[in-house]
Each structure stands twice: as C-alpha cells, then as structure tokens.
Design a protein around this motif. Structure first.
Motif, PDB file in Angstrom:
ATOM      1  N   ASP A  50      29.702  -9.695  12.437  1.00 16.79           N
ATOM      2  CA  ASP A  50      28.342  -9.195  12.254  1.00 16.79           C
ATOM      3  C   ASP A  50      28.225  -8.604  10.852  1.00 16.79           C
ATOM      4  OD1 ASP A  50      26.205  -7.050  12.245  1.00 16.79           O
ATOM      5  OD2 ASP A  50      25.862  -7.884  14.253  1.00 16.79           O
ATOM      6  N   ALA A  51      27.232  -9.007  10.086  1.00 20.27           N
ATOM      7  CA  ALA A  51      27.104  -8.588   8.688  1.00 20.27           C
ATOM      8  C   ALA A  51      26.868  -7.091   8.552  1.00 20.27           C
ATOM      9  CB  ALA A  51      25.976  -9.360   8.004  1.00 20.27           C
ATOM     10  N   ARG A  52      26.257  -6.472   9.570  1.00 20.18           N
ATOM     11  CA  ARG A  52      25.947  -5.028   9.454  1.00 20.18           C
ATOM     12  C   ARG A  52      27.065  -4.162  10.004  1.00 20.18           C
ATOM     13  NH1 ARG A  52      21.852  -3.046  12.332  1.00 20.18           N
ATOM     14  NH2 ARG A  52      21.728  -4.800  13.754  1.00 20.18           N
ATOM     15  N   THR A  53      27.699  -4.580  11.096  1.00 20.53           N
ATOM     16  CA  THR A  53      28.708  -3.735  11.744  1.00 20.53           C
ATOM     17  C   THR A  53      30.137  -4.175  11.454  1.00 20.53           C
ATOM     18  OG1 THR A  53      28.772  -5.056  13.766  1.00 20.53           O
ATOM     19  CG2 THR A  53      27.088  -3.310  13.618  1.00 20.53           C
ATOM     20  N   ASN A  54      30.292  -5.390  10.911  1.00 21.11           N
ATOM     21  CA  ASN A  54      31.605  -5.980  10.642  1.00 21.11           C
ATOM     22  C   ASN A  54      32.413  -6.202  11.918  1.00 21.11           C
ATOM     23  OD1 ASN A  54      33.043  -7.063   8.421  1.00 21.11           O
ATOM     24  ND2 ASN A  54      34.565  -5.430   8.589  1.00 21.11           N
ATOM     25  N   GLN A  55      31.746  -6.212  13.080  1.00 23.00           N
ATOM     26  CA  GLN A  55      32.419  -6.486  14.354  1.00 23.00           C
ATOM     27  C   GLN A  55      32.530  -7.995  14.568  1.00 23.00           C
ATOM     28  OE1 GLN A  55      33.772  -4.114  16.493  1.00 23.00           O
ATOM     29  NE2 GLN A  55      33.375  -2.911  14.633  1.00 23.00           N
ATOM     30  N   PRO A  56      33.646  -8.463  15.185  1.00 16.37           N
ATOM     31  CA  PRO A  56      33.825  -9.904  15.392  1.00 16.37           C
ATOM     32  C   PRO A  56      32.789 -10.463  16.367  1.00 16.37           C
ATOM     33  CG  PRO A  56      35.534  -8.657  16.535  1.00 16.37           C
ATOM     34  CD  PRO A  56      34.800  -7.680  15.670  1.00 16.37           C
ATOM     35  N   LEU A  57      32.397 -11.702  16.149  1.00 18.88           N
ATOM     36  CA  LEU A  57      31.409 -12.365  17.001  1.00 18.88           C
ATOM     37  C   LEU A  57      32.090 -13.513  17.743  1.00 18.88           C
ATOM     38  CD1 LEU A  57      28.304 -12.487  14.619  1.00 18.88           C
ATOM     39  CD2 LEU A  57      28.772 -10.878  16.483  1.00 18.88           C
ATOM     40  N   SER A  58      32.256 -13.326  19.049  1.00 17.11           N
ATOM     41  CA  SER A  58      32.865 -14.370  19.872  1.00 17.11           C
ATOM     42  C   SER A  58      31.824 -15.420  20.234  1.00 17.11           C
ATOM     43  CB  SER A  58      33.454 -13.749  21.146  1.00 17.11           C
ATOM     44  OG  SER A  58      32.427 -13.134  21.908  1.00 17.11           O
ATOM     45  N   ASN A  59      32.299 -16.558  20.773  1.00 21.07           N
ATOM     46  CA  ASN A  59      31.419 -17.648  21.254  1.00 21.07           C
ATOM     47  C   ASN A  59      30.423 -18.093  20.197  1.00 21.07           C
ATOM     48  OD1 ASN A  59      32.561 -17.756  23.906  1.00 21.07           O
ATOM     49  ND2 ASN A  59      31.446 -15.852  24.369  1.00 21.07           N
ATOM     50  N   THR A  60      30.849 -18.079  18.955  1.00 20.47           N
ATOM     51  CA  THR A  60      30.019 -18.588  17.867  1.00 20.47           C
ATOM     52  C   THR A  60      30.370 -20.048  17.629  1.00 20.47           C
ATOM     53  OG1 THR A  60      29.970 -16.425  16.818  1.00 20.47           O
ATOM     54  CG2 THR A  60      29.392 -18.303  15.444  1.00 20.47           C
ATOM     55  N   GLY A  61      29.348 -20.891  17.582  1.00 18.97           N
ATOM     56  CA  GLY A  61      29.585 -22.313  17.367  1.00 18.97           C
ATOM     57  C   GLY A  61      29.952 -22.610  15.928  1.00 18.97           C
ATOM     58  N   ILE A  62      31.034 -23.386  15.754  1.00 17.51           N
ATOM     59  CA  ILE A  62      31.518 -23.735  14.418  1.00 17.51           C
ATOM     60  C   ILE A  62      31.546 -25.257  14.305  1.00 17.51           C
ATOM     61  CG2 ILE A  62      33.425 -23.576  12.774  1.00 17.51           C
ATOM     62  CD1 ILE A  62      32.104 -20.911  13.344  1.00 17.51           C
ATOM     63  N   SER A  63      31.015 -25.778  13.212  1.00 14.16           N
ATOM     64  CA  SER A  63      31.068 -27.212  12.939  1.00 14.16           C
ATOM     65  C   SER A  63      31.341 -27.412  11.458  1.00 14.16           C
ATOM     66  CB  SER A  63      29.751 -27.902  13.332  1.00 14.16           C
ATOM     67  OG  SER A  63      28.672 -27.341  12.596  1.00 14.16           O
ATOM     68  N   THR A  64      31.745 -28.640  11.089  1.00 17.12           N
ATOM     69  CA  THR A  64      32.067 -28.923   9.695  1.00 17.12           C
ATOM     70  C   THR A  64      31.389 -30.202   9.242  1.00 17.12           C
ATOM     71  OG1 THR A  64      34.038 -30.212  10.233  1.00 17.12           O
ATOM     72  CG2 THR A  64      34.329 -27.825   9.946  1.00 17.12           C
ATOM     73  N   ASN A  65      31.277 -30.348   7.958  1.00 15.98           N
ATOM     74  CA  ASN A  65      30.791 -31.575   7.330  1.00 15.98           C
ATOM     75  C   ASN A  65      31.671 -31.835   6.111  1.00 15.98           C
ATOM     76  OD1 ASN A  65      29.391 -33.821   6.554  1.00 15.98           O
ATOM     77  ND2 ASN A  65      27.617 -32.700   5.736  1.00 15.98           N
ATOM     78  N   PRO A  66      32.489 -32.902   6.110  1.00 15.04           N
ATOM     79  CA  PRO A  66      32.633 -33.966   7.103  1.00 15.04           C
ATOM     80  C   PRO A  66      33.016 -33.430   8.485  1.00 15.04           C
ATOM     81  CG  PRO A  66      33.785 -34.527   5.068  1.00 15.04           C
ATOM     82  CD  PRO A  66      33.383 -33.114   4.951  1.00 15.04           C
ATOM     83  N   ALA A  67      32.523 -34.128   9.495  1.00 15.19           N
ATOM     84  CA  ALA A  67      32.663 -33.632  10.852  1.00 15.19           C
ATOM     85  C   ALA A  67      34.110 -33.712  11.321  1.00 15.19           C
ATOM     86  CB  ALA A  67      31.769 -34.440  11.790  1.00 15.19           C
ATOM     87  N   THR A  68      34.569 -32.644  11.967  1.00 10.45           N
ATOM     88  CA  THR A  68      35.904 -32.624  12.590  1.00 10.45           C
ATOM     89  C   THR A  68      35.805 -32.268  14.064  1.00 10.45           C
ATOM     90  OG1 THR A  68      36.201 -30.301  11.966  1.00 10.45           O
ATOM     91  CG2 THR A  68      37.042 -31.961  10.440  1.00 10.45           C
ATOM     92  N   GLY A  69      34.611 -31.873  14.517  1.00  2.38           N
ATOM     93  CA  GLY A  69      34.437 -31.490  15.904  1.00  2.38           C
ATOM     94  C   GLY A  69      33.579 -30.250  16.008  1.00  2.38           C
ATOM     95  N   SER A  70      33.337 -29.802  17.229  1.00  3.56           N
ATOM     96  CA  SER A  70      32.584 -28.579  17.486  1.00  3.56           C
ATOM     97  C   SER A  70      33.495 -27.595  18.193  1.00  3.56           C
ATOM     98  CB  SER A  70      31.352 -28.871  18.346  1.00  3.56           C
ATOM     99  OG  SER A  70      30.466 -29.727  17.649  1.00  3.56           O
ATOM    100  N   TYR A  71      33.377 -26.300  17.769  1.00  4.53           N
ATOM    101  CA  TYR A  71      34.316 -25.298  18.253  1.00  4.53           C
ATOM    102  C   TYR A  71      33.573 -24.008  18.578  1.00  4.53           C
ATOM    103  CZ  TYR A  71      37.161 -28.540  15.482  1.00  4.53           C
ATOM    104  OH  TYR A  71      37.708 -29.650  14.939  1.00  4.53           O
ATOM    105  N   LEU A  72      34.235 -23.118  19.314  1.00  4.56           N
ATOM    106  CA  LEU A  72      33.724 -21.787  19.595  1.00  4.56           C
ATOM    107  C   LEU A  72      34.777 -20.757  19.197  1.00  4.56           C
ATOM    108  CD1 LEU A  72      32.086 -22.165  23.143  1.00  4.56           C
ATOM    109  CD2 LEU A  72      30.915 -21.907  20.946  1.00  4.56           C
ATOM    110  N   THR A  73      34.318 -19.657  18.596  1.00  4.60           N
ATOM    111  CA  THR A  73      35.253 -18.589  18.227  1.00  4.60           C
ATOM    112  C   THR A  73      35.720 -17.841  19.462  1.00  4.60           C
ATOM    113  OG1 THR A  73      33.446 -17.038  17.871  1.00  4.60           O
ATOM    114  CG2 THR A  73      34.202 -18.285  15.964  1.00  4.60           C
ATOM    115  N   ASP A  74      36.930 -17.240  19.356  1.00  7.27           N
ATOM    116  CA  ASP A  74      37.477 -16.490  20.480  1.00  7.27           C
ATOM    117  C   ASP A  74      36.962 -15.050  20.479  1.00  7.27           C
ATOM    118  OD1 ASP A  74      38.872 -15.167  18.482  1.00  7.27           O
ATOM    119  OD2 ASP A  74      40.777 -16.184  18.882  1.00  7.27           O
TER     120      ASP A  74
END
Length: 504
Positions: A40-64
């Motif tokens: 989180d940009a304001r609290t610096n707390q980790p954000l779980s279940n955030t969707g992550i993707s890349t280009n070039p594509a490597t897959g879709s992921y979720l943060t722990d």
C-alpha cells in the motif's frame, strides 16, 4: 521426352534455390526471474491477492500474504510487470531482466481518490523568508480549514539552495512539527508540506524558505570523545556556540586553524592510518592531502604544524620530517631523524624562520628537542633527554621563547604515563631559568591540582596567555581545557571533555 525435360528443369530450380540460401542462426531464448512485492503506497503494508501479469506474457499470478510472488522463467530483456487489486488503482512498471539473475521490484498501489482534497497547510514557522535561523531548526505548520487535524497525514521535504538533492524530513505522519538538523550556516533552505486525508486526496503547501545564520567566529578548536567517537569541535570561550565539525566513525583529531583563519587542518585514521586533512571552518569540503601518514613513535596524528603564512604544513612521518603545500602538492623531505629515533611534535616560527622539532625513541620518555633551519638543515640540541616525559614544544608569538611540558616526577613509564607534568617556558637563546607555569601562585589559589598533568600548551593569539589541557594522571577522567597567564596566575577552565586545543 517432355516429361523428362520437365523433371530436370524442376530439380534445377530446387538446387538453384538451395544454393542461394544463407545459413540463419537462431538465438536461444534466455530467462531470468522477477521478485515482486506489492504494498500500500500510504501505509507500506503488504497487499495479498494482488493480480500480477507480465508483457511479454508469462502467466497470471496472485501475491501471497506478504504481498510477494516470485516469477520464474521470465524472458530476458525489458518486461512490463502489472499489478491489479480491487479498491486500488492499477500500476505497471518496467523491469530489465538479466539472464540467470533475479530482479527485485516493489510496486506501490494507491487507492483512487474519492474525496475532496484538503486545504493546503498554512502558517509556517519560521515564517517564510526568515533569516538567522539555527542549524537545527524546528519547522511547524497548521492545517487550513474545517478538516479535522488528526485525520490528516503529512509529508515534509527540504531542499538546500544550489542543490537539487532533497531530504524527506517527515512521511505519512500526524505531526505538525519536525526538526531539520545538521544544516549549513549562511545557507538558504526551501521546504514544502503535503497534507493527505483518509481518502488519499492531497494538497501541497506553498514552497517556504528560511536562511540559517552566519558561521560563528569561533576561535577555539579542540577534539572531543563522546560515545566512543572522537570528533572535532569549534566554540567561543563560553561554549555557547559549539559547532561539531566532523562526524564520521573514524578518529578525527588534532585540529589546527590556518594562520589565514580560512581552513582547518586535522588528522584522521579513516584510511587505517592517520593522514592529514583540511576542511572549511564549518566542516564542509573535507579532503585528504597526504599519502604518507602522520605517525611514528607515540605519534597518532599529532606531529604536524602550519607554516607562519598558512601556505604549507610540516609533519612527522616516522623518522622523516616533511613539508607539504596546503593543497597536498609539493611534498618535500626536510630531514631524517638520528638512527633509532622518530620525529614527533614540531612548530615553525617566522622570527628567524626556523623549526623546533621533538625526536623520540621507542620509549615515550626518551625525548629531545632540536632547532632546525626551515629547510631541515643544521640541527641544534635545545633540551636533551631528561628524566620523565618531555613533550609539545611550541614557539611564542615573537619566536624568542619555547613552551613545552615535562613530567617533573621523572617517571620513566614505557606506557607513556606521566605523574606530574608541568608547563615550562624557556628562552630560545638558553639564557635565564625556565619558568614553571604550572607552579603558579599558591596564595592566589592558582596552581596545578595535585595528581594531575598539564599537557599540550599553545600560546594565545595575543601571546600573553596559554591554552592547555589538564587531566588526572590516571587518564580515567575526561580531559579539560584551561587557560593561564604566562606567569602561572589566573588558571581558568574553559571546557570539559576536550583535548589537543588550538586558539587563533
């Protein structure tokens, strides 16, 4: 016949096409990894279940639960990494992935602003344009409008004039005051406060400014050890304008102000050996000027002195005495000590343009004082080896006398300990009896305390007083700086926990 001719023609075309082709090398695809953390940009707390993707594509992921995911088999090169989470604005950042390497990236997600921005902070203190501010100054401000003050968070940045670097003094804090420390004298600073409400909307104050006061014309320099760290300070005679000039983890000691009163010389063991350095009187522009150390028998960076015109410095390097220009150029060997001896403390007078130099053996009580011509020639013994330790020769302003210390107890300690070191003044022509300044006048309550040593005396700028160190002879109590008249009357304490003084 016609069919045979056609077949021959076809094969000819195929062979012609093959012969016209060049070999084409196909580079293999290489891979690296990307270590992603989302907060989180304001609290610096980790954000779980955030969707992550890349280009070039490597897959879709979720943060722990720690807002973390390690992406493997990411093609080497420039890769765009995107993060998406409900309730936050998405963000994409570019990462340069190296073959076989793991690239770390932290992505800060902001919540979209859904509220009215707060009013910009107002009423700065000090008021904008204020002058004469201290180098540690408290900056404060007030919220503007009906917004509850305790619902706002503040960021504060500080800029120095003529310097693009910024300092973050405060980040995401409820406080409305922060102290800016370690500022430079006679310098203009600019600062700005950002206010942010609970919805994430923000507003910035105007850019405010203030100017620090001029550098105090401190005439006293000394070294001080605090919390195990030895640094250099300057002060007036009351200690009220104390300025710490150095702050590294190394030992910085033996300060001497140039006769031109523009820069300070000192020694530091930052390189592992005591080298000569110079700096401005406010502690800025610190630079090493020697490559050969200021060291030798009982010489941990103390054996040097300015020339009378402030253009050069003489210093002791084991059994060699050198002269060097103030900018570090022009290193010249002046003299070599007698066999088995080293040079130690020294001084240079313009009256007759000559030097006084201490030579010392491996035992600290094995000490003699010599006069030399300024070019290092014609050594003449001034004081021979006496019982007890002999140290710290220094010329009077007119060059007719030398002040030094000697342990009158005659204690020849291999460890260098002294029991009863006194200050003496003696004429350079050898006439008269040395004046024992430390004996003072008992009826005037102006004598050296029993069980203490008077050490490292130097003449005052007017030539009528001495500045020196007094210390209990077990060396367990902090040293103190004192002044005294040349006749030993008027002993006056200046500072506690201070040594190796200079007064100009």
């Amino acid at each position: 016949m016609r069919i045979g001719l056609l077949l021959l023609t076809g094969w000819a075309l195929v062979l012609s096409a093959l012969s016209g082709c060049e070999d084409v090398t196909v580079e293999p695809t290489t891979y690296g990894s990307v270590d992603v953390t989302v907060v989180d940009a304001r609290t610096n707390q980790p954000l779980s279940n955030t969707g992550i993707s890349t280009n070039p594509a490597t897959g879709s992921y979720l943060t722990d639960a720690q807002g973390h995911i390690l992406l493997l088999q990411v093609p080497a090169g420039l890769v765009a990494v995107s993060a998406r989470r409900t309730g936050y604005s998405g963000l994409t950042t570019n990462v340069n992935v190296a073959t076989g390497q793991t690239q770390k990236v932290v992505i800060q997600l902001d919540k979209p602003s859904s509220s009215t921005p707060p009013n910009a902070p107002v009423r700065p203190a000090p008021v904008t344009g204020a002058t004469g501010q201290p180098t540690d100054v408290a900056l404060s401000w007030h919220p503007n409008g009906a917004t509850r003050a305790d619902s706002l968070r503040y960021d504060v940045i500080l800029f120095e004039s003529n310097n693009l670097n910024q300092r973050t003094l405060l980040s995401n804090s409820k406080d409305t005051v922060v102290t800016a420390t370690g500022l430079l004298y006679n310098t203009t600073y600019y600062w700005q406060v950002t206010a942010r409400n609970t919805g994430g909307a923000s507003a910035r104050s105007s850019v405010w400014s203030f100017q620090t006061g001029p550098l105090p014309d401190n005439r006293y320099l000394f070294a001080r050890t605090s919390a195990g760290n030895t640094d250099i300070y300057s002060s007036d005679n009351t200690g009220g304008s104390l300025v710490r000039l150095t702050s590294s983890a190394a030992v910085e000691t033996a300060p001497q102000l140039s006769p031109l009163r523009d820069i300070v010389a000192y020694t530091s063991n930052a390189t592992g050996q005591y080298q000569l350095y110079t700096m401005n009187r406010d502690g800025s522009n610190q630079r090493q000027i020697t490559a050969l150390s200021v060291e030798g028998y009982s010489n941990a960076g103390v054996g040097y002195r300015w020339s009378p015109d402030g253009a050069q410095i003489i210093y002791a390097h084991y059994d060699q005495l050198y002269r060097i220009n103030r900018d570090g150029s022009g290193l010249t060997l002046l003299a070599t000590a007698p066999a088995g001896r080293h040079f130690r403390e020294c001084d240079w007078t313009s009256q007759g343009n000559r030097l006084i130099v201490q030579t010392i053996g491996s035992n600290p009580y094995d000490s003699e004082l010599y006069f030399y011509n300024v070019d290092g020639t014609n050594p003449v013994l001034f004081i021979g080896n006496l019982p007890g330790r002999l140290d710290s020769p220094s010329f009077s302003i007119d060059g007719t006398r030398v002040v030094y210390t000697r342990d009158v107890a005659g204690f020849n300690s291999p460890a260098g300990r002294q029991l009863d070191s006194h200050i003496f003044i003696q004429r350079v022509d050898g006439t008269g009896t040395p004046v024992d300044v430390s004996s003072g006048n008992a009826s005037a309550n102006s004598t050296k305390p029993v069980g203490t040593n008077d050490l490292t005396p130097r003449y005052s700028p007017d030539g009528f007083r001495l500045i020196f160190v007094n210390r209990v002879n077990d060396d367990l109590s902090p040293p103190e700086l004192w002044t005294v008249n040349l006749d030993g009357i008027g002993r006056t304490k200046l500072f506690s926990n201070a040594f190796l003084p200079d007064w100009k």
